[in-house]
Write an enzyme that holds these catalytic residues in place. Structure first.
Site, PDB file in Angstrom:
ATOM      1  CB  CYS A 103      -1.573 -18.956 -35.480  1.00  0.00           C
ATOM      2  SG  CYS A 103      -0.205 -18.575 -36.611  1.00  0.00           S
ATOM      3  CB  CYS A 141      -0.725 -10.003 -36.985  1.00  0.00           C
ATOM      4  SG  CYS A 141       0.183  -9.259 -38.361  1.00  0.00           S
TER       5      CYS A 141
END
Length: 328
Positions: A64, A161
């Site tokens: 990410c 997440c």
């Protein structure tokens, strides 16, 4: 920045946006809201699922940073005409005598995030600012409270997440099919059934369903190997079992933030997972033709997982690292 479409309690994009809007109004800062969910799925999440299907253990946070935050988002800020790109990572940038950037651990060792940033390049870091480099998290919260920011006591984000508090196995089953197989001990004896090698990680202890089966030692079982070719999961008893502890590893997909280390680089340490205490390195070998790295640790390392990242340090400086291929 929104990276995931599922607005769950663990990944509350709507509430996060409301918090940011409130703070931007309070501090008179203009807000640009962007949805990068499709980029995230294509460049991070699909690789995350694929790696698990191949028997490896990926780290989506590292991907990410490289693919989304310091690429898609960074380019977006440049399109807006921004001079600098500031993030909340606990890390520090220092320019050396050659005007090249070095990445160092932040002052708050408990929150150090350089492990997740090792895959970045000089170009990505060139206009980056890490304003929390010399801050401890507690002091950041105190400052936010002084400024009356509504997020001063907001819960820390932990874990992945998009998974949140969901059981990992049930989450992954939505994206890759279950394929039951044999769970074997190191001698090849079948002692149970697994749901699919993709749903387990090296060193995993919980959720194996064989707690009542002992080999006489009375110690807990751990996953020590995923044999994807035969769809078998090997488990061993005791965290000190030799199949769970190794001195050597090899890695590829290498990235060096500056000059790569050599066998003569002094005071080398490494970690094979976030928050692991830095481990002393005995020796390294860098094969520039194959772009692979071999590391020999002074002490054996528990649960080295192919697919995870190994990151090298010299004192506080993060040198770079790569993706773990093998361990022995």
């Amino acid at each position: 920045m929104k990276n995931w479409e599922d607005d769950s309690p663990e990944c509350p994009a709507t509430q996060d946006l409301l918090d940011v809007m409130h703070i931007c109004d309070q501090l008179d800062i203009h807000l640009h809201a962007n949805n990068f969910s499709q980029d995230y799925v294509e460049r991070v999440f699909k690789k995350f699922v694929y790696e698990y299907e191949q028997g490896r253990t990926p780290n989506p946070d590292i991907l990410c940073n490289r693919e989304i935050k310091f690429d898609v988002l960074l380019k977006k800020t440049q399109d807006l005409g921004a001079d600098f790109f500031a993030t909340g990572h606990y890390a520090k940038l220092i320019k050396d005598s050659k005007n090249s950037l070095q990445l160092h651990r932040g002052i708050d060792e408990n929150k150090d995030q350089t492990y997740f940033l090792y895959a970045l390049a000089q170009q990505q870091l060139n206009t980056t600012l890490f304003p929390l480099a010399d801050w401890h998290k507690n002091d950041v919260r105190k400052k936010a409270q002084e400024l009356k920011l509504i997020t001063h006591n907001k819960k820390d984000s932990t874990g992945i997440c998009f998974i949140g508090n969901k059981p990992f196995q049930s989450f992954l089953q939505n994206y890759t099919p279950s394929q039951t197989g044999e769970m074997i001990d190191p001698q090849g004896k079948v002692i149970g059934t697994h749901m699919g090698t993709a749903f387990y990680t090296i060193g995993q202890r919980k959720g194996l369903g064989i707690g009542g089966k002992k080999d006489g030692s009375g110690q807990p079982w751990y996953v020590c190997e995923k044999i994807v070719s035969s769809n078998q999961l090997m488990v061993a008893q005791g965290e000190n079992h030799p199949l769970l502890n190794h001195h050597h590893l090899s890695a590829n997909e290498l990235n060096w933030i500056g000059e790569p280390p050599t066998t003569n680089t002094p005071r080398l340490t490494a970690r094979i997972r976030h928050r692991q205490v830095l481990q002393e390195v005995k020796d390294i070998h860098l094969d520039t033709q194959k772009d692979t790295l071999t590391i020999i640790f002074v002490e054996p390392q528990f649960a080295i997982a192919p697919g995870q990242s190994v990151v090298l340090y010299q004192d506080t400086r993060c040198l770079g690292g790569g993706i773990i291929l093998h361990r022995w």
